[in-house]
Design a protein around this motif. Structure first.
Motif, PDB file in Angstrom:
ATOM      1  N   TRP A   1      -2.325  11.927   0.142  1.00 46.29           N
ATOM      2  CA  TRP A   1      -2.124  11.432   1.505  1.00 46.29           C
ATOM      3  C   TRP A   1      -0.623  11.438   1.798  1.00 46.29           C
ATOM      4  O   TRP A   1       0.047  10.427   1.647  1.00 46.29           O
TER       5      TRP A   1
ATOM      6  N   ASN B   1       0.800  -1.226   0.000  1.00 43.72           N
ATOM      7  CA  ASN B   1       0.000   0.000   0.000  1.00 43.72           C
ATOM      8  C   ASN B   1       0.831   1.274   0.000  1.00 43.72           C
ATOM      9  O   ASN B   1       0.307   2.347  -0.247  1.00 43.72           O
ATOM     10  N   LEU B   2       2.139   1.176   0.314  1.00 41.69           N
ATOM     11  CA  LEU B   2       2.876   2.392   0.653  1.00 41.69           C
ATOM     12  C   LEU B   2       4.166   2.674  -0.108  1.00 41.69           C
ATOM     13  O   LEU B   2       4.593   3.817  -0.164  1.00 41.69           O
TER      14      LEU B   2
ATOM     15  N   ILE C   1      -2.197   6.043  11.352  1.00 42.08           N
ATOM     16  CA  ILE C   1      -2.909   5.218  10.358  1.00 42.08           C
ATOM     17  C   ILE C   1      -3.626   4.069  11.069  1.00 42.08           C
ATOM     18  O   ILE C   1      -4.803   3.799  10.824  1.00 42.08           O
TER      19      ILE C   1
ATOM     20  N   ARG D   1     -11.809  -4.392  10.675  1.00 36.46           N
ATOM     21  CA  ARG D   1     -11.310  -3.360   9.745  1.00 36.46           C
ATOM     22  C   ARG D   1     -10.930  -3.966   8.393  1.00 36.46           C
ATOM     23  O   ARG D   1     -11.034  -3.310   7.366  1.00 36.46           O
ATOM     24  N   ARG D   2     -10.483  -5.228   8.361  1.00 34.95           N
ATOM     25  CA  ARG D   2     -10.134  -5.864   7.085  1.00 34.95           C
ATOM     26  C   ARG D   2     -11.377  -6.214   6.279  1.00 34.95           C
ATOM     27  O   ARG D   2     -11.299  -6.613   5.122  1.00 34.95           O
TER      28      ARG D   2
ATOM     29  N   LEU E   1      -7.440   3.621  11.022  1.00 31.02           N
ATOM     30  CA  LEU E   1      -7.967   2.557  10.152  1.00 31.02           C
ATOM     31  C   LEU E   1      -8.338   1.279  10.886  1.00 31.02           C
ATOM     32  O   LEU E   1      -9.187   0.517  10.430  1.00 31.02           O
TER      33      LEU E   1
ATOM     34  N   PHE F   1       5.610   0.008  10.526  1.00 32.32           N
ATOM     35  CA  PHE F   1       4.680   0.477  11.569  1.00 32.32           C
ATOM     36  C   PHE F   1       5.234   0.230  12.975  1.00 32.32           C
ATOM     37  O   PHE F   1       4.513   0.390  13.960  1.00 32.32           O
TER      38      PHE F   1
ATOM     39  N   LEU G   1     -10.622   0.534   5.163  1.00 36.05           N
ATOM     40  CA  LEU G   1      -9.947   0.957   3.923  1.00 36.05           C
ATOM     41  C   LEU G   1      -9.142  -0.161   3.270  1.00 36.05           C
ATOM     42  O   LEU G   1      -9.127  -0.284   2.050  1.00 36.05           O
ATOM     43  N   ALA G   2      -8.436  -0.950   4.087  1.00 33.13           N
ATOM     44  CA  ALA G   2      -7.512  -1.950   3.526  1.00 33.13           C
ATOM     45  C   ALA G   2      -8.057  -3.348   3.772  1.00 33.13           C
ATOM     46  O   ALA G   2      -8.050  -3.837   4.898  1.00 33.13           O
TER      47      ALA G   2
ATOM     48  N   ASP H   1       2.470  -4.361  12.196  1.00 32.66           N
ATOM     49  CA  ASP H   1       1.591  -4.622  11.031  1.00 32.66           C
ATOM     50  C   ASP H   1       1.729  -6.099  10.628  1.00 32.66           C
ATOM     51  O   ASP H   1       1.901  -6.423   9.459  1.00 32.66           O
TER      52      ASP H   1
ATOM     53  N   HIS I   1       0.380  -8.808   9.670  1.00 34.27           N
ATOM     54  CA  HIS I   1      -0.651  -9.597   8.984  1.00 34.27           C
ATOM     55  C   HIS I   1       0.038 -10.597   8.058  1.00 34.27           C
ATOM     56  O   HIS I   1       1.281 -10.601   7.942  1.00 34.27           O
TER      57      HIS I   1
ATOM     58  N   VAL J   1      -1.316   3.645  -1.851  1.00 33.66           N
ATOM     59  CA  VAL J   1      -2.670   3.102  -1.963  1.00 33.66           C
ATOM     60  C   VAL J   1      -3.716   4.196  -2.218  1.00 33.66           C
ATOM     61  O   VAL J   1      -4.740   3.957  -2.861  1.00 33.66           O
TER      62      VAL J   1
ATOM     63  N   ALA K   1       1.120   7.906   0.654  1.00 34.90           N
ATOM     64  CA  ALA K   1       0.663   6.517   0.697  1.00 34.90           C
ATOM     65  C   ALA K   1       0.239   6.099  -0.711  1.00 34.90           C
ATOM     66  O   ALA K   1      -0.710   6.649  -1.252  1.00 34.90           O
TER      67      ALA K   1
END
Ligand code: SR1
Length: 405
Positions: A73, A41-42, A175, A348-349, A179, A252, A353-354, A232, A234, A68, A66
């Motif tokens: 942004w 995304n970044l 963020i 949130r997923r 988010l 992050f 947004l993401a 972050d 994930h 994404v 960003a």
């Protein structure tokens, strides 16, 4: 490491050579095959290969915005320093579990690192139904070693506070604050969900208990500087082969609550679990793969607590660490936090947004919607009931229960 004096400029497949040339890694930098392969995304990610020798490198560059969203942004370039320093710090404790950093250029906001293209992003592997036998042990080791050695349980308080300072990461934390912890729980324009989910989403926005509990989790994220987090973690931040696991992308990173990384990892496995109602082609395979995913969660927690406990008793520096019950209270708090953070991440997923490809790649729209409804139900349950889920087995039962309801 070497520092150029040049001002920042976005690198291209032509200019990236200037970053690696002084490193003398390649025999001839004029013979490199270079591609921009970033799908995050970044950032930009350049892959440089020298066909004659087979040597290769990755150059990752932060953009001043960003990717994404676009140039509207703006985003600090300091995240490249944070990422590089976090990788180097993790490399002190788990060198086999992170890419090797060869060079950092502060002006260009880029890091030259080991090429891991023989690995696959874990999220993609899981979507394909691949099993990684060492994943749980490796991630547990990453978590236990990095979190323990950067915490007050191990570091002198002065050193720890210097570390907190070095990893102040306000823009990237913002963020996550927005988010993960805020926008999905309100009618915010960063949210992204289909009209068909509107009534479930509105129910979530109107759930005052859920919001009250999420406020506590956000407050913990804002205030509890317990250890240096990846920030972050994930399944898109993990590279895998059958034998090897590499944790990437810690831009992050900051000092936060220990349960956060654990919760994000668990949440993404739970989302994978839901997505296999689609991705597994027959019922037997699906059941086997879903059982594997729950085993990864359980084994990660078991190995994490074992290793952390071993470090606690062998290297602990804090006066209260030998007092009866202190260790048990600590692990209970980490599990409660991890489950709550996992709930926020699942929500949130799904509507923020993401999103994750696990669910968004499901072509059958009706099934995708049904699974997203389940994801919202799961996330809410985890946040609301985390205090009752006092054993990892109860967390797994909750995933199973909501998924198969
Ligand atoms: C604008 S950044 C969106 C998401 O991508 C990163 O990987 C983080 O998960 C962040 O929340």
């Amino acid at each position: 490491s070497l520092q150029t004096k040049k001002p920042y400029e976005a690198l291209t497949t032509e200019t990236v050579v200037q970053v690696v040339a002084p490193l003398n890694h390649f025999d001839d930098v004029n013979q490199l095959e270079i591609k921009e392969i970033g799908d995050g995304n970044l950032n930009y990610v350049f892959h440089l290969v020298e066909p004659a020798t087979g040597k290769s490198l990755i150059v990752k560059q932060a953009l001043p915005y960003a990717k994404v969203v676009g140039e509207s942004w703006p985003l600090t370039l300091d995240r490249a320093r944070i990422e590089s320093e976090a990788l180097i710090k993790a490399g002190e404790y788990v060198p086999a579990l992170v890419p090797k950093v060869y060079h950092t250029d502060r002006q260009l906001a880029c890091t030259v690192m080991e090429d891991l293209s023989d690995h696959l992003i874990l999220r993609k592997g899981l979507i394909q139904g691949e099993v990684y036998p060492k994943l749980a042990e490796h991630i547990a080791t990453f978590l236990a070693q990095t979190l323990f050695h950067t915490s007050d349980f191990f570091l002198h308080p002065f050193v720890k506070k210097e570390q907190v300072k070095a990893f102040i990461n306000p823009e990237l934390c913002k963020i996550t604050e927005d988010l993960v912890f805020t926008d999905p729980f309100f009618n915010h324009d960063t949210n992204d969900f289909p009209e068909e989910l509107k009534s479930s989403v509105e129910r979530l926005w109107n759930d005052q208990t859920l919001k009250r509990e999420t406020a506590k989790l956000k407050h913990a994220f804002l205030t509890r500087a317990e250890a240096l987090l990846h920030g972050d973690l994930h399944t898109g931040s993990i590279f895998v082969t059958t034998d090897s696991t590499k944790v990437i992308d810690p831009e992050f990173a900051y000092y936060g609550p220990i349960g956060f990384d654990i919760g994000q990892f668990f949440a993404n496995l739970a989302l994978s679990y839901l997505s296999h109602f689609h991705h597994s082609k027959d019922q037997h395979k699906r059941q086997q793969f879903q059982a594997y995913l729950l085993n990864v969660i359980e084994d990660t927690w078991t190995h994490f607590t074992e290793q952390f406990s071993q470090l606690w008793h062998s290297k602990g520096q804090e006066a209260y660490m030998q007092v009866a019950g202190v260790e048990e209270d600590f692990f209970a708090q980490v599990l409660e936090d991890a489950i709550g953070f996992a709930g926020c991440e699942v929500i949130r997923r799904t509507i923020g947004l993401a999103h994750v490809a696990d669910l968004d790649s499901i072509e059958d729209q009706a099934l995708q919607l049904k699974l997203k409804e389940k994801a919202l139900a799961l996330g809410s349950t985890l946040v609301r009931e985390r205090k009752q889920l006092t054993r990892i087995s109860r967390f797994l039962e909750t995933i199973r229960g909501v998924a198969h309801a």
